[in-house]
Each structure stands twice: as structure tokens, then as C-alpha cells.
Design a protein around this motif. Structure first.
Motif, PDB file in Angstrom:
ATOM      1  N   ILE A  12       0.840  -1.202   0.000  1.00  0.00           N
ATOM      2  CA  ILE A  12       0.000   0.000   0.000  1.00  0.00           C
ATOM      3  C   ILE A  12       0.878   1.256   0.000  1.00  0.00           C
ATOM      4  N   ALA A  13       1.944   1.250   0.820  1.00  0.00           N
ATOM      5  CA  ALA A  13       2.859   2.397   0.844  1.00  0.00           C
ATOM      6  C   ALA A  13       3.525   2.578  -0.518  1.00  0.00           C
ATOM      7  N   SER A  14       3.908   1.467  -1.129  1.00  0.00           N
ATOM      8  CA  SER A  14       4.524   1.546  -2.459  1.00  0.00           C
ATOM      9  C   SER A  14       3.529   2.082  -3.481  1.00  0.00           C
ATOM     10  N   SER A  15       2.291   1.666  -3.369  1.00  0.00           N
ATOM     11  CA  SER A  15       1.261   2.140  -4.282  1.00  0.00           C
ATOM     12  C   SER A  15       1.101   3.657  -4.175  1.00  0.00           C
ATOM     13  N   THR A  16       1.159   4.162  -2.970  1.00  0.00           N
ATOM     14  CA  THR A  16       1.050   5.606  -2.756  1.00  0.00           C
ATOM     15  C   THR A  16       2.208   6.330  -3.437  1.00  0.00           C
ATOM     16  N   TRP A  17       3.422   5.842  -3.208  1.00  0.00           N
ATOM     17  CA  TRP A  17       4.590   6.463  -3.834  1.00  0.00           C
ATOM     18  C   TRP A  17       4.485   6.399  -5.356  1.00  0.00           C
ATOM     19  N   LEU A  18       4.099   5.247  -5.873  1.00  0.00           N
ATOM     20  CA  LEU A  18       3.985   5.078  -7.322  1.00  0.00           C
ATOM     21  C   LEU A  18       2.943   6.030  -7.905  1.00  0.00           C
ATOM     22  N   SER A  19       1.810   6.178  -7.226  1.00  0.00           N
ATOM     23  CA  SER A  19       0.777   7.114  -7.695  1.00  0.00           C
ATOM     24  C   SER A  19       1.286   8.544  -7.705  1.00  0.00           C
ATOM     25  N   VAL A  68      15.729   6.842   0.104  1.00  0.00           N
ATOM     26  CA  VAL A  68      15.487   7.343  -1.244  1.00  0.00           C
ATOM     27  C   VAL A  68      14.780   6.240  -2.019  1.00  0.00           C
ATOM     28  N   ARG A  69      13.566   6.515  -2.432  1.00  0.00           N
ATOM     29  CA  ARG A  69      12.798   5.496  -3.148  1.00  0.00           C
ATOM     30  C   ARG A  69      12.869   5.768  -4.640  1.00  0.00           C
ATOM     31  N   SER A  70      12.841   4.683  -5.371  1.00  0.00           N
ATOM     32  CA  SER A  70      12.779   4.760  -6.820  1.00  0.00           C
ATOM     33  C   SER A  70      11.989   3.550  -7.278  1.00  0.00           C
ATOM     34  N   LEU A  71      11.584   3.543  -8.519  1.00  0.00           N
ATOM     35  CA  LEU A  71      10.860   2.400  -9.048  1.00  0.00           C
ATOM     36  C   LEU A  71      11.689   1.131  -8.883  1.00  0.00           C
ATOM     37  N   GLU A  72      12.975   1.231  -9.137  1.00  0.00           N
ATOM     38  CA  GLU A  72      13.860   0.067  -9.021  1.00  0.00           C
ATOM     39  C   GLU A  72      13.910  -0.458  -7.587  1.00  0.00           C
ATOM     40  N   THR A  73      14.101   0.435  -6.605  1.00  0.00           N
ATOM     41  CA  THR A  73      14.189  -0.027  -5.214  1.00  0.00           C
ATOM     42  C   THR A  73      12.864  -0.610  -4.739  1.00  0.00           C
ATOM     43  N   ILE A  74      11.763  -0.054  -5.207  1.00  0.00           N
ATOM     44  CA  ILE A  74      10.452  -0.578  -4.816  1.00  0.00           C
ATOM     45  C   ILE A  74      10.277  -1.994  -5.353  1.00  0.00           C
ATOM     46  N   ILE A  75      10.615  -2.213  -6.609  1.00  0.00           N
ATOM     47  CA  ILE A  75      10.452  -3.544  -7.198  1.00  0.00           C
ATOM     48  C   ILE A  75      11.389  -4.549  -6.520  1.00  0.00           C
ATOM     49  N   ILE A  76      12.617  -4.135  -6.254  1.00  0.00           N
ATOM     50  CA  ILE A  76      13.566  -5.030  -5.567  1.00  0.00           C
ATOM     51  C   ILE A  76      13.057  -5.368  -4.169  1.00  0.00           C
ATOM     52  N   SER A 124       4.583  -9.505 -13.876  1.00  0.00           N
ATOM     53  CA  SER A 124       4.054  -8.510 -14.812  1.00  0.00           C
ATOM     54  C   SER A 124       4.609  -7.122 -14.495  1.00  0.00           C
ATOM     55  N   LEU A 125       4.771  -6.808 -13.216  1.00  0.00           N
ATOM     56  CA  LEU A 125       5.334  -5.521 -12.811  1.00  0.00           C
ATOM     57  C   LEU A 125       6.778  -5.393 -13.297  1.00  0.00           C
ATOM     58  N   ILE A 126       7.540  -6.451 -13.151  1.00  0.00           N
ATOM     59  CA  ILE A 126       8.940  -6.436 -13.594  1.00  0.00           C
ATOM     60  C   ILE A 126       9.009  -6.351 -15.115  1.00  0.00           C
ATOM     61  N   LYS A 127       8.196  -7.152 -15.771  1.00  0.00           N
ATOM     62  CA  LYS A 127       8.205  -7.191 -17.233  1.00  0.00           C
ATOM     63  C   LYS A 127       7.836  -5.825 -17.818  1.00  0.00           C
ATOM     64  N   GLU A 128       6.816  -5.199 -17.249  1.00  0.00           N
ATOM     65  CA  GLU A 128       6.372  -3.879 -17.728  1.00  0.00           C
ATOM     66  C   GLU A 128       7.436  -2.814 -17.538  1.00  0.00           C
ATOM     67  N   ASN A 129       8.253  -2.983 -16.502  1.00  0.00           N
ATOM     68  CA  ASN A 129       9.168  -1.910 -16.134  1.00  0.00           C
ATOM     69  C   ASN A 129      10.627  -2.231 -16.390  1.00  0.00           C
ATOM     70  N   SER A 130      10.908  -3.346 -17.019  1.00  0.00           N
ATOM     71  CA  SER A 130      12.308  -3.709 -17.229  1.00  0.00           C
ATOM     72  C   SER A 130      13.030  -2.686 -18.087  1.00  0.00           C
ATOM     73  N   PHE A 131      12.318  -2.049 -18.985  1.00  0.00           N
ATOM     74  CA  PHE A 131      12.964  -1.043 -19.827  1.00  0.00           C
ATOM     75  C   PHE A 131      13.208   0.260 -19.059  1.00  0.00           C
ATOM     76  N   GLN A 132      12.499   0.471 -17.961  1.00  0.00           N
ATOM     77  CA  GLN A 132      12.649   1.701 -17.180  1.00  0.00           C
ATOM     78  C   GLN A 132      13.726   1.578 -16.107  1.00  0.00           C
ATOM     79  N   ILE A 133      14.064   0.337 -15.755  1.00  0.00           N
ATOM     80  CA  ILE A 133      15.037   0.115 -14.697  1.00  0.00           C
ATOM     81  C   ILE A 133      16.420  -0.004 -15.303  1.00  0.00           C
ATOM     82  N   LYS A 134      17.354   0.732 -14.756  1.00  0.00           N
ATOM     83  CA  LYS A 134      18.727   0.722 -15.290  1.00  0.00           C
ATOM     84  C   LYS A 134      19.473  -0.497 -14.805  1.00  0.00           C
TER      85      LYS A 134
END
Length: 134
Positions: A12-19, A68-76, A124-134
Motif C-alpha cells: 500500500i505504501a509503495s502504491s502511494t509512492w507510485l501514484s 530514497v525510493r525509486s521504481l527500481e528499489t520498490i520492485i527489488i 508482470s510488474l517487472i516485465k512492464e518496467n524492465s525497460f525503465q530500470i537501469k
């Protein structure tokens, strides 16, 4: 049970940050993941309660602090949490097999599909965002 409670809070916290950072589809996936954790939490609670084990929620279960949050750290973080909880279920299953505890073995068989659903959502979250994660 408490790890599922914590996991739902993390999702839920991650969802808030992502939004807030305009990752709308990822935020929706994170909310769906939270629902998976809440469902498992309730099933674990009901299982323990039915067997008069007096389940309780450890109220001081904290969310993982990440300065420091980022899409990458959230997924990891999500993957790490999932693997930890999945390993704990695997350990419980091994103990149930070793001790020939039929009730726990059957219960674990009932909740395994929820872990598979969560794995599909995470994939699906990883697959959708693999191009965005360095």
C-alpha cells in the motif's frame, strides 16, 4: 501471519509512492498485490482462530525504511519480501511433512495459489518496467 500484514502495508505504501510519481499502472498492480497479502493474512488468521491458537497481530511490525525510493528499489523490495515470505511457507510445509501434520499440509495447499497469483503480478510488474530500470 504478521509478515503478510507487513507485506500488505508495504504494498500500500509503495502504491502511494507510485501514484505520486505518476506510475499509475504500477500503483494499481501494487494495490492488487496488497489485496493478495490481505487475503492470505485473513486465511492464516481464520486457520489459527479455528484451531483456537489465539492469533494476534504484532502491532509494531514496521514498514521497510528506504531513505530514497525509486521504481527500481520498490520492485527489488517487493521481490525480496515475496521471496522471504515464500521461503517461510516452504519451511512450514517441510515441517508439516516431517511431522505428518495433515491439517497444516492441507492448509498450505489451499493458500499456495495465492502465492502463485502474487508471483504472476510481480512478474508482470517487472516485465512492464524492465525497460525503465537501469
Amino acid at each position: 501471519m504478521n509478515t503478510e500484514y507487513r507485506s500488505a502495508g508495504n504494498y500500500i505504501a509503495s502504491s502511494t509512492w507510485l501514484s505520486e510519481h505518476e506510475f499509475i499502472k504500477q500503483a494499481e498492480t501494487s494495490r492488487a498485490l496488497a489485496q493478495c497479502s490481505v487475503t492470505r493474512f485473513m486465511r492464516l488468521y481464520d486457520f489459527l482462530n479455528y484451531r483456537q491458537q489465539n492469533p494476534f497481530i504484532f502491532q509494531e511490525v514496521l514498514l521497510s525504511p528506504i531513505p530514497v525510493r525509486s521504481l527500481e528499489t520498490i520492485i527489488i523490495e517487493m521481490l525480496s519480501d515475496y521471496l522471504d515470505r515464500n521461503n517461510k511457507i516452504f519451511e512450514m510445509e517441510n515441517i508439516a511433512v516431517t511431522t505428518n501434520n495433515i491439517k497444516i499440509k492441507l492448509f498450505i495447499e489451499k493458500i499456495k495459489p495465492f502465492y502463485l497469483d502474487e508471483a504472476d503480478l510481480l512478474f508482470s510488474l517487472i516485465k512492464e518496467n524492465s525497460f525503465q530500470i537501469k
